[in-house]
Design an enzyme around this catalytic site. Structure first.
Site, PDB file in Angstrom:
ATOM      1  N   ASP A  25      11.692  -1.396  -4.116  1.00 47.94           N
ATOM      2  CA  ASP A  25      10.862  -0.574  -4.999  1.00 47.94           C
ATOM      3  C   ASP A  25      11.441   0.833  -5.164  1.00 47.94           C
ATOM      4  O   ASP A  25      12.216   1.300  -4.343  1.00 47.94           O
ATOM      5  CB  ASP A  25       9.445  -0.470  -4.437  1.00 47.94           C
ATOM      6  CG  ASP A  25       9.410   0.194  -3.063  1.00 47.94           C
ATOM      7  OD1 ASP A  25      10.286  -0.131  -2.235  1.00 47.94           O
ATOM      8  OD2 ASP A  25       8.529   1.025  -2.828  1.00 47.94           O
ATOM      9  N   GLU A  26      11.043   1.485  -6.226  1.00 52.15           N
ATOM     10  CA  GLU A  26      11.311   2.912  -6.476  1.00 52.15           C
ATOM     11  C   GLU A  26      12.782   3.287  -6.274  1.00 52.15           C
ATOM     12  O   GLU A  26      13.094   4.349  -5.713  1.00 52.15           O
ATOM     13  CB  GLU A  26      10.397   3.772  -5.594  1.00 52.15           C
ATOM     14  CG  GLU A  26       8.934   3.558  -5.925  1.00 52.15           C
ATOM     15  CD  GLU A  26       7.972   4.278  -5.006  1.00 52.15           C
ATOM     16  OE1 GLU A  26       6.929   4.740  -5.481  1.00 52.15           O
ATOM     17  OE2 GLU A  26       8.241   4.361  -3.782  1.00 52.15           O
TER      18      GLU A  26
END
Length: 531
Positions: free
Chosen positions: A340-341
């Site tokens: 993620d991210e």
């Protein structure tokens, strides 16, 4: 802080029994309380059972009650666990025997009960006893949690209580809706000890949760010892958000968490978040940085600024070593690689990295799991994507699900337990909005992401991130009373999901939270008992 109750460990429960046999010999009936609690209806538990047929006389646990554990040693261990819960509050000996006749609580495994699956159970209560039957030990353990909730909340206390200890007559037949029912604890932003994690495991088990997701690495700290890369823990684990001392688990301590979780029939899902959320890694080993320069340790709360170097061969040597060591001490099937991210990783580098990292996970016999952004990294066959969005209209997630990727549902504006309840909540964050108890409960995992085939949903998980949380009381204040609701969405049939009915059952959990020393949020949308 309220005094916390720690339940006896299964493997040590026989010692408890031996001790109880000395200290409780001759125990007599405790006097009934002036306002004896009424018998709880069979359907007034959390999660809601699949099928209930009330009727017949209630069973009363007395000084003559025995716990008859019929079958393999796992059954005896579950019986000892149950005795360890009931003895302090009832004052009764409750000997655990290998079977035989007479009144009592009977625990039995039957291979013929195929309809109960791996985790289902049947509980039958009548004037002469309570019988819990399951096809597998996990189902028997879940049935024991139901029995606990059918008894007065004071049964959870550490000191002798007045009783009576009655279980309503009738039959519960119960199986889970989803195979994956998880909760995650972030031990990276702030470190939590083995004892604190085990306390949370006990609380999860009461609501039939069967997966513990440990977020073991992030920008602020690396929390598991890796022998081939020792500075990850000794240096990368030396701090946390705000600059505290941090900490990490030795491999022996991690194995203890695994063992304890297994005794509560939870599977541990370890997560090493990559290619972003890796500042603690990059600070520990300069050669893992693209420029060969190690950044300083980080104690803030920003995200997306760090990235492993997808073009360096040493990156994959590192991932191979970490996955190899972690897989060797993790008996569960999943290994979560984050994903993620990754704002500082180019799309091309992300695909390169994810392709190689997933192959390494498979090489060591584990099933790939990652946050739902892994659908942009060409998920391998069998991979599981953990959805944490808020909109439910992500076309790439739908396409991946239709192509065979399974989903675990953790929408941040419903299932993230670190989201504030309202503007006055002293802890937590609010980037996904405020999440009151009713909002956390009022959604369906099968339909939240529009267009995803229902069969693609493997289950649910309730993550709790620890940027603002530093101790067990704070974890509990944010998790309770929302965690039981997510557990119900994972266990109970969709037909039972009704907020007006659920809030009444949830309110009845309040005295149980208090008896267990759980510092919960007294939400104004729940009709808690007076006082």
């Amino acid at each position: 802080m309220r005094q916390h109750r720690t339940f006896p460990r299964l493997l040590g429960s026989l010692l408890l029994f031996a001790a109880a046999g000395v200290s409780c010999i001759g125990a007599t009936e405790a006097p009934a309380s002036a306002t004896a609690p009424e018998v709880r209806a069979l359907d007034q538990i959390v999660p809601a059972p699949a099928a209930v047929a009330p009727g017949g006389s209630a069973y009363a646990i007395t000084s003559r009650t025995r716990i008859q554990a019929e079958g393999p040693r796992e059954v005896r261990a579950i019986g000892s666990y149950l005795a360890g819960v009931l003895r302090p509050s009832t004052g009764y000996r409750l000997p655990v025997t290998g079977g035989g006749g007479g009144d009592g609580i009977r625990l039995r495994i039957s291979a013929y009960e195929k309809s109960l699956g791996d985790e289902g159970y049947r509980l039958v209560s009548g004037a002469h006893g309570v019988t819990i039957t399951a096809r597998k030990p996990a189902g028997l353990f879940h049935g024991v949690q139901t029995l606990r909730q059918l008894l007065p909340a004071s049964v959870e206390k550490d000191s002798r209580q007045p009783g009576p200890w009655k279980v309503a007559g009738g039959t519960i037949t119960d199986t889970p809706r989803y195979a994956y029912r998880g909760a995650m604890i972030d031990v990276s932003r702030h470190f939590f000890t083995v004892e604190q994690v085990e306390r949370y495991i006990d609380q999860m088990a009461l609501y039939k949760i069967n997966k513990l997701h440990l977020h073991l690495s992030d920008d602020q700290g690396w929390r598991i010892a890796i022998k081939s890369w020792p500075r990850l823990a000794t240096y990368g684990g030396s701090t946390q958000v705000g600059g505290g001392k941090g900490g990490y688990y030795t491999q022996a301590e991690y194995k203890e968490i695994i063992r304890y979780a297994a005794s509560r029939y939870l599977e541990v899902v370890p997560e090493i978040d990559t290619p972003s959320h890796t500042n603690a890694v990059l600070a520990s080993y300069a050669e893992l940085n693209c420029d060969g320069v190690a950044p300083p340790l980080y104690t803030g709360t920003e995200v997306g600024f760090s990235s492993l170097c997808a073009g360096k061969p040493v990156t994959y040597d590192f991932i191979d070593d970490v996955v190899r060591e972690l897989a060797a001490i993790t008996p569960g099937k999943y290994l979560h690689i984050g994903g993620d991210e990754a704002h500082s990783t180019s799309p091309a580098d992300y695909q390169t990295y994810m392709g190689k990292a997933q192959a390494i996970v498979q090489k060591y016999g584990k099933t790939v799991m990652g946050w739902h952004q892994i659908v942009g990294g060409n998920p391998v066959k069998g991979a599981v994507a953990q959805y944490w969005g808020t909109d439910g209209n992500e076309a790439d997630v739908v396409a991946a699900a239709k192509a065979g990727t399974k989903l675990v549902m953790s929408p941040a504006n419903r299932a993230y337990l670190d989201m504030k309840y309202d503007a006055k909540t002293p802890l937590g964050l609010s980037w996904a909005g405020y999440v009151e108890v009713d909002k956390s409960y009022n959604w369906d995992p099968a339909t939240f992401v529009k267009g995803v085939p229902a069969e693609s949903v493997l289950g649910v998980e309730a993550p709790i991130w620890s940027e603002t949380l530093t101790k067990s009381d704070e974890i509990e204040f944010m998790a309770f009373p929302r965690l039981p609701g997510i557990a119900e969405l994972g266990w109970s049939p969709a037909s039972t999901h009704n907020w007006d009915a659920y809030k009444v059952r949830l309110a009845q959990q309040g005295p149980r939270f208090e008896a267990l020393g759980i510092d919960y949020y007294r939400s104004p949308v729940v009709p808690w008992p007076a006082g």
